[in-house]
Structures are given as structure tokens and as C-alpha cells.
Design a protein around this motif. Structure first.
Motif, mmCIF file in Angstrom:
data_model
loop_
_atom_site.group_PDB
_atom_site.id
_atom_site.type_symbol
_atom_site.label_atom_id
_atom_site.label_comp_id
_atom_site.label_asym_id
_atom_site.label_seq_id
_atom_site.Cartn_x
_atom_site.Cartn_y
_atom_site.Cartn_z
ATOM 1 N N ILE A 1 0.871 -1.176 0.000
ATOM 2 C CA ILE A 1 0.000 0.000 0.000
ATOM 3 C C ILE A 1 0.911 1.229 0.000
ATOM 4 N N GLU A 2 0.749 2.060 -1.039
ATOM 5 C CA GLU A 2 1.655 3.192 -1.188
ATOM 6 C C GLU A 2 1.551 4.158 -0.019
ATOM 7 N N GLN A 3 0.314 4.381 0.445
ATOM 8 C CA GLN A 3 0.121 5.355 1.516
ATOM 9 C C GLN A 3 0.636 4.838 2.857
ATOM 10 N N ALA A 4 0.754 3.538 2.994
ATOM 11 C CA ALA A 4 1.196 2.959 4.267
ATOM 12 C C ALA A 4 2.294 1.936 3.977
ATOM 13 N N PRO A 5 3.543 2.379 3.983
ATOM 14 C CA PRO A 5 4.647 1.492 3.572
ATOM 15 C C PRO A 5 4.776 0.254 4.444
ATOM 16 N N LEU A 6 4.335 0.319 5.684
ATOM 17 C CA LEU A 6 4.494 -0.834 6.568
ATOM 18 C C LEU A 6 3.335 -1.819 6.453
ATOM 19 N N ALA A 7 2.336 -1.474 5.648
ATOM 20 C CA ALA A 7 1.167 -2.353 5.526
ATOM 21 C C ALA A 7 1.098 -2.942 4.123
ATOM 22 N N SER A 8 0.377 -4.023 4.025
ATOM 23 C CA SER A 8 0.164 -4.677 2.728
ATOM 24 C C SER A 8 -1.308 -4.992 2.565
ATOM 25 N N ARG A 9 -1.703 -5.060 1.307
ATOM 26 C CA ARG A 9 -3.076 -5.473 1.018
ATOM 27 C C ARG A 9 -3.024 -6.887 0.446
ATOM 28 N N ILE A 10 -3.807 -7.760 1.005
ATOM 29 C CA ILE A 10 -3.794 -9.156 0.548
ATOM 30 C C ILE A 10 -5.151 -9.518 -0.045
ATOM 31 N N GLU A 11 -5.134 -10.514 -0.903
ATOM 32 C CA GLU A 11 -6.384 -11.066 -1.440
ATOM 33 C C GLU A 11 -6.456 -12.525 -1.008
ATOM 34 N N VAL A 12 -7.593 -12.907 -0.489
ATOM 35 C CA VAL A 12 -7.761 -14.246 0.071
ATOM 36 C C VAL A 12 -8.885 -14.966 -0.660
ATOM 37 N N ARG A 13 -8.583 -16.186 -1.075
ATOM 38 C CA ARG A 13 -9.591 -17.001 -1.765
ATOM 39 C C ARG A 13 -10.207 -17.978 -0.772
ATOM 40 N N PRO A 14 -11.537 -18.117 -0.768
ATOM 41 C CA PRO A 14 -12.156 -19.062 0.179
ATOM 42 C C PRO A 14 -11.673 -20.485 -0.059
ATOM 43 N N ILE A 15 -11.467 -21.212 1.014
ATOM 44 C CA ILE A 15 -11.101 -22.631 0.895
ATOM 45 C C ILE A 15 -12.274 -23.418 0.323
ATOM 46 N N VAL A 16 -13.471 -23.092 0.782
ATOM 47 C CA VAL A 16 -14.660 -23.841 0.369
ATOM 48 C C VAL A 16 -15.439 -23.005 -0.624
ATOM 49 N N SER A 17 -15.666 -23.559 -1.801
ATOM 50 C CA SER A 17 -16.504 -22.889 -2.792
ATOM 51 C C SER A 17 -17.923 -23.422 -2.673
ATOM 52 N N ALA A 18 -18.882 -22.511 -2.738
ATOM 53 C CA ALA A 18 -20.284 -22.928 -2.564
ATOM 54 C C ALA A 18 -20.689 -23.974 -3.594
ATOM 55 N N ASN A 19 -20.101 -23.895 -4.791
ATOM 56 C CA ASN A 19 -20.477 -24.840 -5.842
ATOM 57 C C ASN A 19 -19.970 -26.252 -5.570
ATOM 58 N N SER A 20 -18.971 -26.369 -4.701
ATOM 59 C CA SER A 20 -18.349 -27.676 -4.503
ATOM 60 C C SER A 20 -18.969 -28.463 -3.356
ATOM 61 N N ILE A 21 -19.893 -27.850 -2.645
ATOM 62 C CA ILE A 21 -20.415 -28.498 -1.436
ATOM 63 C C ILE A 21 -21.577 -29.415 -1.795
ATOM 64 N N SER A 22 -21.539 -30.634 -1.280
ATOM 65 C CA SER A 22 -22.714 -31.505 -1.417
ATOM 66 C C SER A 22 -23.266 -31.884 -0.048
ATOM 67 N N SER A 23 -22.407 -31.978 0.936
ATOM 68 C CA SER A 23 -22.885 -32.219 2.303
ATOM 69 C C SER A 23 -21.956 -31.501 3.275
ATOM 70 N N ILE A 24 -22.512 -31.126 4.405
ATOM 71 C CA ILE A 24 -21.755 -30.362 5.400
ATOM 72 C C ILE A 24 -22.097 -30.864 6.792
ATOM 73 N N THR A 25 -21.299 -30.460 7.745
ATOM 74 C CA THR A 25 -21.586 -30.761 9.143
ATOM 75 C C THR A 25 -21.784 -29.438 9.880
ATOM 76 N N ILE A 26 -22.890 -29.358 10.586
ATOM 77 C CA ILE A 26 -23.221 -28.121 11.294
ATOM 78 C C ILE A 26 -23.038 -28.341 12.794
ATOM 79 N N ALA A 27 -22.322 -27.433 13.431
ATOM 80 C CA ALA A 27 -22.102 -27.510 14.880
ATOM 81 C C ALA A 27 -23.099 -26.592 15.581
ATOM 82 N N ILE A 28 -23.945 -27.198 16.377
ATOM 83 C CA ILE A 28 -24.973 -26.425 17.083
ATOM 84 C C ILE A 28 -24.617 -26.394 18.568
ATOM 85 N N PRO A 29 -24.371 -25.210 19.109
ATOM 86 C CA PRO A 29 -24.064 -25.148 20.539
ATOM 87 C C PRO A 29 -25.254 -25.643 21.368
ATOM 88 N N GLU A 30 -24.974 -26.548 22.295
ATOM 89 C CA GLU A 30 -26.022 -27.044 23.180
ATOM 90 C C GLU A 30 -26.258 -26.014 24.268
#
Lengths: 264, 190
Positions: free
Chosen positions: A232-261
Motif C-alpha cells: 500500500i503506497e500510503q502505508a509502507p508498513l502495511a500490505s493489502r492481501i487477497e484471500v480465496r475461500p477454501i470452500v466454494s459454494a459450488n463444490s459443497i454436497s454435504s456439510i456438518t453443522i455444529a450447534i451449541p447445546e
């Protein structure tokens, strides 16, 4: 144009009624789609053994990160033991369910909401975390839940997720040495974040959840992977990153949901 | 027109649009069976019935398209955007359907393109206006332009699908009981 909060009183129940006859068809259609055009994994895994090994390694990395993050939070709030036990520390119940369709309509460009074949009859709660392969966050359960179905909001639609960035092989057990970031969607199916840290950033770092607003079981779970870093030009000590999701919505067929008791 | 047949066909189409039809997805766009069924009805039913049918189809889409209203996962069902857009598309389509041949796959494909383009324009416009007041939009953090372009791509894909599926759907013409379909031969739509 009308205030949607008022309309939702009757439109949401009506939508649930209409969704009942379509549920078997979407379930069949989704299964057929998965057979006819399975989601192409972006990485090449040659054998089931390699897949199992990678999954196991990722799981232990998650457990390691989760333990470190958990310890950090415990040390920070040691003075209030009661608050610690209340912060997602209770038991959770796991529900495995399938994706039976997506929200209809003409939405494109961003992932649609996913329809689950589980609902309040199985104890689903709004905001419950959904996992894929035990250690990757797939999304959260939406607010509209019927007896037998609910919507899952894919993780790539969520904003303001606090994460820590871990290299492929963690070198230190000091959790503070790993940079933190808050992910904001870019609109391209990825997130961006500004990182102000002296620690070296590298492409391929894993973004793990470090957000205290989420249930404790979700801490340390994999959220995304760093795919680009730019200064980042305005902040030399900082950086801008781009992050790609590990899980793509199109790839999901089943999931496990954690429900707090609920606590007794 | 036989309304139960239309309602069942629409529900099946909208259910398959969210699942099986994604096999034909190109990029972010996938064809729409519902629009194909809708244009088939628009081409054959009487004008008043066709307009009502379009609004019902739009209502189905609205009901099965919850809108994400908050980053925490809150959703709400908005009745209106697709309903109005389908009505707009139907009204425009009905104004020139006399120029089309009912049993021609090319005519149906052309009709699908026009109808889907108008639906995309109408939906985007309504959501854009609404987002000015509430900030909620189906394109999330993307742009309305991208949403519109996906709608345009959908129009083309729907036209191709419709051209192939028309003979299959036309076999059920007797079930639909379109007004006057017993008296007319294949030719220009009324």
C-alpha cells in the motif's frame, strides 16, 4: 420498495410453504447435477491415499491452530472464568446434512444461498457454523429456518471475518507472531484485507478464523488462502492481501453443522 | 389455459433451475427452464391469461430467492422484483407475439431472448432502486452491471435450451388446453 421487515412477516412463511413441493425435485436435481457435472477441484489429487493424508494433515494443523488461539483467548480473559465458559465453551451437537439446491432467481456473480435438507426439527439455529471436511468453514445457517429445511449462507458471502494468517508450516507457538486481518469481500468471490504487520507475508498462507464473535469450535478453522499480496503506497508498513475461500459454494454436497447445546 | 398444469410445470421448472440446470452453467450464468415454460405459455395463451401467468411465475421466483440482508446471515423474502420484471417482459412480448410462429423453435428462442433480457433489466432496475434505500441487493458486494450481464448471458443460454426443448414440451400441448388451440393450426400466434 416497501419496508421488507414488515413484508417478511408473511412472505417468509409463504416462501417456506412454496419450497415444500420443490424440495424433492431440487434434491433429485442436485444429485443428478453432481453426477453429470461434478465440481472440478482446482488442485490435482491423484489418489485417495493422498487425499486422506492431506485431510489428516490439515485437520491436525487446525487442531494446533485452534489450541493456540484458544490459549490466547484464555490468557486474555483469565480474570473472568465464567465468561470464558460461556463463550462457546459448552458442548455442541453435530448435524450432518446435504445441500439440496440453491436459492432460485437470477442472481449471479456471487454465490447463491444454499438450501439444506435439515431444519429446526434437527435443532438447527440461526448463525450455527457449517464445516466441510472437519476443518474448513463452509458458511453459517441463515435466519429463516423451517422444520425440514434451512438456508446456508456460504462463507464467501460473509464480511468482516477476523482471521490470523498462518504459513504452511507454523514456526512459532506464539500466536501473536502471526498477523491478523479482517476480510472484506471484493465482489469477485474473494476477500481483501489490509495487514499492518512486520511479519513476512507469503502467497499460500492459510487464513484461520480468529473471531471471538464466532462459536469457539470454529476458532482456528480454515477460511481462506492468500493468493495475492501488494504493498500500500500510503502505508509502507502495511500490505493489502487477497484471500480465496477454501470452500466454494459450488463444490459443497454435504456439510456438518455444529450447534451449541444450551447450558443446563 | 389449464392453470394446474401451468403451476406444476412452473414449480418443476423453478426447482430444476436451482439444481439440475446448473449442469449447463457457463461462467456464472445458467439457462432458465422457467423462462422457457413462461415464453411457451406467452406464445399460446390468451393475453390476459398469459400476463397473469407471468406474474405467478415471477412470484414463484421471488418466493424461492431469499435476499441476504446482513453479513450475519439474515435473509428476507422480497415479493416484487421478479414479479414486476416478469410482468414487464410478458407485456412487451405480448405486443409483438403476433409476428411469431407458435410452433417454430426459432420463434420461441427469439421470444426467450427478448423476455429474458427484459426480465434481467427489470429485476436489476428494481433491485437497484431498492438498494438505494436499504442497501440490500442480490449481487452482494459485486456490481449491478455484473448482475445484469449475467442476466443477458442467461437470455442467450435460455434461447438455445428452448430451441431444443420445444418439441418435447409441445407434445404436452393438449394438457395445457390453450384457448382456441383446437381450432387453430400452427401459424402466427394470435
Amino acid at each position: 420498495m416497501l419496508p421488507s421487515r414488515w413484508l417478511a412477516v408473511w412472505t417468509n412463511p409463504l416462501a417456506l410453504v412454496v419450497s415444500i413441493p420443490t424440495a424433492p425435485i431440487t434434491h433429485f436435481g442436485r444429485a443428478a447435477r453432481d453426477i453429470l457435472r461434478p465440481y472440478n477441484q482446482p488442485w490435482d489429487l491423484n489418489s485417495p491415499e493422498a487425499l486422506a493424508l492431506r485431510s489428516e494433515v490439515d485437520l491436525y494443523k487446525t487442531l494446533y491452530a485452534q489450541a493456540n488461539l484458544d490459549r490466547e483467548f484464555l490468557e486474555r480473559s483469565l480474570a473472568s472464568v465464567g465468561a470464558i465458559s460461556a463463550r462457546g465453551g459448552g458442548p455442541v451437537r453435530l448435524v450432518e446434512c446435504s445441500i439440496v439446491g440453491t436459492s432460485a432467481g437470477t442472481s449471479g456473480g456471487t454465490a447463491q444461498l444454499l438450501r439444506l435438507n435439515a431444519g429446526s426439527s434437527l435443532g438447527l439455529l440461526p448463525g450455527a457454523t457449517a464445516f466441510l471436511d472437519n476443518d474448513s468453514i463452509a458458511g453459517v445457517v441463515g435466519s429463516e429456518i423451517s422444520s425440514f429445511s434451512a438456508f446456508l449462507v456460504p462463507v464467501e458471502r460473509l464480511s468482516g471475518i477476523a482471521v490470523r494468517l498462518f504459513p504452511d508450516v507454523p514456526k512459532s507457538s506464539d500466536i501473536a507472531s502471526y498477523p491478523g486481518a479482517v476480510l472484506r469481500p471484493t465482489g469477485r468471490g474473494t476477500w481483501s484485507a489490509e495487514v499492518a504487520s512486520g511479519a513476512a507475508l507469503t502467497i499460500g498462507m492459510t487464513a484461520r478464523l480468529a473471531d471471538e464473535r464466532w462459536p469457539r469450535i470454529a476458532l482456528g478453522a480454515r477460511v481462506g488462502e492468500v493468493i495475492a499480496i501488494e504493498p500500500i503506497e500510503q502505508a509502507p508498513l502495511a500490505s493489502r492481501i487477497e484471500v480465496r475461500p477454501i470452500v466454494s459454494a459450488n463444490s459443497i454436497s454435504s456439510i456438518t453443522i455444529a450447534i451449541p447445546e444450551s447450558q443446563p | 389455459m389449464n392453470w394446474p398444469v401451468f403451476l406444476i410445470a412452473s414449480l418443476i421448472a423453478v426447482a430444476l433451475d436451482g439444481s439440475l440446470v446448473q449442469v449447463l452453467r457457463v461462467g456464472d450464468a445458467s439457462p432458465s427452464l422457467l423462462m422457457f415454460v413462461m415464453v411457451y405459455a406467452l406464445l399460446n395463451a390468451s393475453k390476459r391469461t398469459a400476463l397473469r401467468a407471468a406474474m405467478v411465475a415471477g412470484l414463484f421466483v421471488d418466493l424461492l430467492s431469499p435476499l441476504l440482508t446482513d453479513a450475519d446471515g439474515s435473509t428476507v423474502v422480497i415479493v416484487g422484483p421478479h414479479l414486476l420484471a416478469f410482468a414487464l417482459g410478458a407485456a412487451a412480448f405480448l405486443s409483438f407475439r403476433n409476428l411469431l410462429y407458435r410452433k417454430s423453435p426459432l420463434a420461441l428462442a427469439f421470444g426467450c431472448v427478448i423476455f429474458a433480457l427484459l426480465v434481467a433489466l427489470g429485476t436489476t432496475t428494481v433491485f437497484l432502486l431498492r438498494s438505494m434505500f436499504t442497501g440490500d441487493a442480490p449481487w452482494g458486494d459485486a456490481t449491478a452491471t455484473g448482475y445484469l450481464l449475467v442476466g443477458f448471458a442467461r437470455a442467450g443460454l435460455t434461447a438455445i435450451l428452448a430451441a431444443f426443448l420445444l418439441p418435447t414440451l409441445d407434445r404436452s400441448r393438449a394438457l395445457w388446453a390453450f384457448e382456441g388451440s383446437g381450432r387453430l393450426v400452427g401459424g402466427a400466434a394470435r
